[in-house]
Design an enzyme around this catalytic site. Structure first.
Site, PDB file in Angstrom:
ATOM      1  N   TRP A 478      92.040  88.603  47.897  1.00  0.00           N
ATOM      2  CA  TRP A 478      90.708  88.718  48.806  1.00  0.00           C
ATOM      3  C   TRP A 478      89.303  89.697  48.228  1.00  0.00           C
ATOM      4  CZ3 TRP A 478      90.815  86.679  54.260  1.00  0.00           C
ATOM      5  CH2 TRP A 478      89.818  86.941  55.047  1.00  0.00           C
ATOM      6  N   ASP A 479      88.917  88.960  48.116  1.00  0.00           N
ATOM      7  CA  ASP A 479      87.318  89.169  46.641  1.00  0.00           C
ATOM      8  C   ASP A 479      86.144  89.430  47.828  1.00  0.00           C
ATOM      9  OD1 ASP A 479      85.737  90.200  44.634  1.00  0.00           O
ATOM     10  OD2 ASP A 479      86.267  88.485  43.432  1.00  0.00           O
ATOM     11  N   ASP A 549      86.726  96.402  37.744  1.00  0.00           N
ATOM     12  CA  ASP A 549      86.689  95.703  37.409  1.00  0.00           C
ATOM     13  C   ASP A 549      86.739  95.696  35.881  1.00  0.00           C
ATOM     14  OD1 ASP A 549      86.762  93.180  38.459  1.00  0.00           O
ATOM     15  OD2 ASP A 549      84.337  92.824  38.964  1.00  0.00           O
TER      16      ASP A 549
HETATM   17  C1  DGJ Z   1      85.217  90.516  40.753  1.00  0.00           C
HETATM   18  C2  DGJ Z   1      86.404  90.638  40.531  1.00  0.00           C
HETATM   19  O1  DGJ Z   1      86.458  91.715  40.141  1.00  0.00           O
HETATM   20  C3  DGJ Z   1      86.883  90.048  39.392  1.00  0.00           C
HETATM   21  O2  DGJ Z   1      88.670  89.893  39.184  1.00  0.00           O
HETATM   22  C4  DGJ Z   1      87.674  88.842  40.048  1.00  0.00           C
HETATM   23  O3  DGJ Z   1      88.165  88.015  40.920  1.00  0.00           O
HETATM   24  C5  DGJ Z   1      85.722  88.205  40.217  1.00  0.00           C
HETATM   25  N1  DGJ Z   1      85.489  88.754  40.974  1.00  0.00           N
HETATM   26  C6  DGJ Z   1      86.026  86.665  40.085  1.00  0.00           C
HETATM   27  O4  DGJ Z   1      84.071  86.392  40.573  1.00  0.00           O
END
Ligand code: DGJ
Length: 735
Positions: A478-479, A549
């Site tokens: 869930w981002d 990230d």
């Molecule tokens: C940000 C996340 O942290 C990444 O791992 C990836 O899922 C991207 N968003 C996708 O847009």
């Protein structure tokens, strides 16, 4: 653990296994004075500590100088506008426009266990034998405002939790402008301030600095806990190390705006506070209505930072994380984000799955780009229907094929967002958070859905649930890839606009609460552009959070050190990625990348069909390593031995099994130090009397047979290795 009330001195004493917290009721009015928070003591009468003048404080005795007393008083509930010029813990405006409030003691109850917070708020929990709770009832009778303040102590950790709810018992409207969850006054020793700061791809860096006079704070009004500053602060005595010195750490079980502050006063008193950020916040309480402030946590350690860390870890592992996965190994996953970004289709994913299966990986996670017409980050958020051009046959076909290969399947979604280029936006442009007549501020070309509105929450829930219902999906990432701006909701009247950020977080919690109820076995990994919402509030819903990230093994050392200062290793999403690293371009050995990811949930973030053969060949051994050590890493006690951030050469941490029969030390020589032959590593935490076998992986180094005492005091010798970024695992087992 214990909670007592001494009638003769009107003193409350809260004991955790190693700490005591005392406060006292004063005067006819019922002021609540903070007396002591520190290492555990047996005494209950320390009222002399409240003697800020010739007499103990009680304004009813010395009303002539009420203002000067109020401004010195060590207050458990500092009021606003009535003589205490320091930061208040509460500010309320009445219908006449006055801002004056002082909470005074009216009664209390001591309860077994721990009651839940209102409205499904995330909070720690405990059974009747595991915790005791003091419920304090306070009142401002002029306003007609009552406050129920809860303090909980636990049998198995040195944490104390604090939560409060307020009720308007008057027949007039009250506006809450500020409501902290915790406020502690204490005398300045030689305390320094430690906070966690960051940015995208470098979250939670440790920052330690002296405390000057006035107010020093960290906070967020970005609508989430944020990459930039973190809802945590610690007062650390100047000479404190990992194992010695006084430390007071404070954390917040909340995923939105916060303010964490320390104020050093004219008399060298410190006031530490944690609460919802008062900027961009106000909450209207109509007669009879209640307001719940989130839960805050404090840990005092007289044994340095290490004991603080282990206390937070135990609290969160045993009393916050609820997922059925919390005590289980997580499936080793492979995520296609860094492998393909938006450029993938069913066959590509299946080819990754087939290769992954051969080396022992257990789950494929399909990341961003599978829905609407999303081929980059400019569109389709809100249109959660599969893109049949990329995934012919749909989600069910893909998931079934992945399952046939023998892998579980996980999916990425960003449910809180809406792209202006989406069918959802075309149908409901007013569902985006925005200020009327202003051009909405886009970020990553997207807007944020107004989750303060129930109809939006209901729609989002159905969208997410429909995806999960449509196939055998066992994991959800869930981002949330942007922060809140343009704070306006058409669902709120003008006087309620200040509630938007608070209600937004409530909407997120409602969504995730409903989700884990309907899909109890779903493995939920939260994420926010990396680790911008890595906080205890989110851990209540999902057992793990994507840490950052930045997957570079060396950058991760600092990010994981800062994160693990408060949060258990079992909660840190950590993957092995390809080189040169996509964020910093660094090339590190595949082996080191594996050792560093072992600290967290463990997985891969690369195109396994394309990586060098020698790297792929190492994966089965890494999979075996994960299965061998994950129980220990997830459940053990964490010790920080050395920090690359501090020494600039090497990094080292250890996890010791609770029964002290086993430990694993991860050593990374980041840079080779010229003309250095090696160094001593002292290995704490083991049984000093017991003999242990010490083995080193992949090093021409003989096994050792040492007692826990020798390991902690004499240590082991680590030769300097040839070259940079080398790592070694040191496994210690009781003989
Ligand atoms: C940000 C996340 O942290 C990444 O791992 C990836 O899922 C991207 N968003 C996708 O847009």
């Amino acid at each position: 653990m214990n909670i007592t009330y001494d009638e003769s001195t009107r003193t409350f004493k809260l004991d955790t296994p190693k700490t005591s917290y005392l406060f006292q009721i004063l005067g006819e009015e019922g002021f609540v004075g903070h007396v002591y928070y520190g290492a555990r003591i047996e005494d209950t009468d320390l009222s002399y500590l409240l003697c800020v003048g010739p007499e103990p404080f009680a304004p009813s005795h010395t009303d002539r100088e009420r203002a000067s007393y109020m401004d010195k008083f060590l207050s458990e509930f500092p009021g606003h506008g009535l003589g205490d010029y320091r930061e208040s813990c509460l500010n309320v405006r009445d219908e006449d426009g006055h801002e004056a409030v002082q909470l005074l003691y009216r009664g209390h109850r001591i309860l077994k266990g721990k009651p839940a917070l209102k409205n499904g708020f995330p909070a720690t929990f405990a059974g009747e034998e595991e915790a005791l709770t003091l419920e304090l009832i306070l009142e401002d009778s002029v306003l007609g405002l009552t406050c129920h303040a809860f303090y909980t102590v636990f049998a198995d950790t040195d944490a104390i939790t604090f939560s409060r709810y307020f009720k308007n018992e008057s027949d007039r409207k009250l506006i809450i402008k500020k409501a902290d969850s915790l406020s502690i006054d204490l005398w300045q020793e030689d305390y320094e301030l430690l906070t966690l700061h960051g940015s995208w791809a470098r979250e939670r860096s440790i920052d330690r600095r002296p405390i000057g006079y006035g107010k020093t704070s960290v906070g967020s009004f970005r609508g989430e806990s944020s990459h930039q500053e973190h809802p945590f602060l610690a007062l650390v005595s100047g000479k404190a190390t990992q194992e010695t010195g006084n430390v007071l750490g404070v954390n917040f079980i909340w995923s939105g705006n916060f303010l964490a502050q320390v104020e050093k006063t004219q008399f060298d008193l410190l006031r530490v506070q944690m609460g919802i950020h008062p900027d961009q916040f106000s909450y209207v309480l109509a007669p009879g209505e209640e307001f719940q402030a989130p839960e805050a946590v404090s840990v005092f350690s007289a044994e340095g930072l290490g004991h603080m860390t282990r206390s937070f870890h135990d609290l969160y592992r045993n009393h916050l994380i609820r997922s059925p996965y919390k005590n289980k190994k997580r499936p080793i996953l492979i995520n296609n984000w860094e492998a393909t970004y938006f450029d993938f289709h069913t066959e590509k994913l299946l080819s990754i799955a087939r290769e992954a299966k051969k080396v022992g990986i257990e789950m494929l996670v399909m990341d961003d780009g599978w829905f609407g017409h999303r081929n980059d980050d400019n569109s389709s958020l809100g249109d959660w229907t599969v893109n049949e051009e990329k995934l012919p046959g749909g989600l069910k076909y893909l998931v079934d094929e992945v399952n046939k290969i023998g892998l579980k399947f996980g999916i990425w979604m960003e449910p809180e967002m809406i792209s202006p280029d989406s069918d959802l936006y075309r149908a409901h442009p007013d569902w985006a958070i925005q200020v009327p007549d202003r051009i909405p501020t886009r970020s990553r070309n997207q807007l944020v859905l107004d989750l303060s509105r129930q109809e939006v929450v209901d729609h989002v829930f159905e969208m997410v649930a429909n995806v999960l219902r449509s196939a055998n999906i066992e994991y959800l990432k869930w981002d949330m890839n942007r922060q809140l701006t343009d704070l306006g909701s058409i669902g709120l009247s003008s006087e309620h606009q200040g509630e938007l950020c608070y209600r937004y977080v409530m909407g997120v919690y409602q969504l995730q609460g409903r989700l884990v109820k309907e899909f109890p076995n779903l493995l939920l990994e939260n994420c926010s552009g990396g680790g911008a919402r890595f906080d205890p509030g989110m851990l209540y819903f999902g057992p793990q959070i994507w840490t950052s990230d930045d997957t570079d093994a060396i950058e991760r050392l600092g990010i994981q050190e800062g994160t693990a200062l408060v949060y258990p290793l079992s909660s840190m999403g950590a993957h092995v990625s390809d080189c040169p690293n996509h964020t910093v371009g660094r090339i590190t050995p595949f082996r080191t990348r594996g050792h560093v990811a072992l600290a967290g949930t463990f997985g891969y973030e690369l195109d396994i069909t394309k990586i060098p053969e020698e790297d792929r060949a190492m994966i089965p051994a890494q999979v075996e390593m994960y299965h061998k050590y994950n129980d220990l890493m997830r459940c053990g006690d964490y010790y920080r031995i050395a920090s690359f951030r501090e020494n600039h050469y090497y990094d080292c941490y250890e996890v010791v099994a609770k029964d002290k029969t086993e430990a694993l030390v991860t050593y990374v020589q980041v840079l080779r130090r010229p003309n250095q032959h090696g160094r001593v590593l002292r290995i704490p935490g083991l049984d000093p009397e017991r003999k242990y076998l010490v083995t080193f992986d992949d090093m021409e180094k003989k096994d050792l047979h040492l007692t826990g005492g020798a390991l902690a005091n004499a240590g082991i010798w680590m030769e300097e290795q040839w070259g940079d970024y080398r790592s070694v695992l040191i496994h210690i087992t009781a003989e």
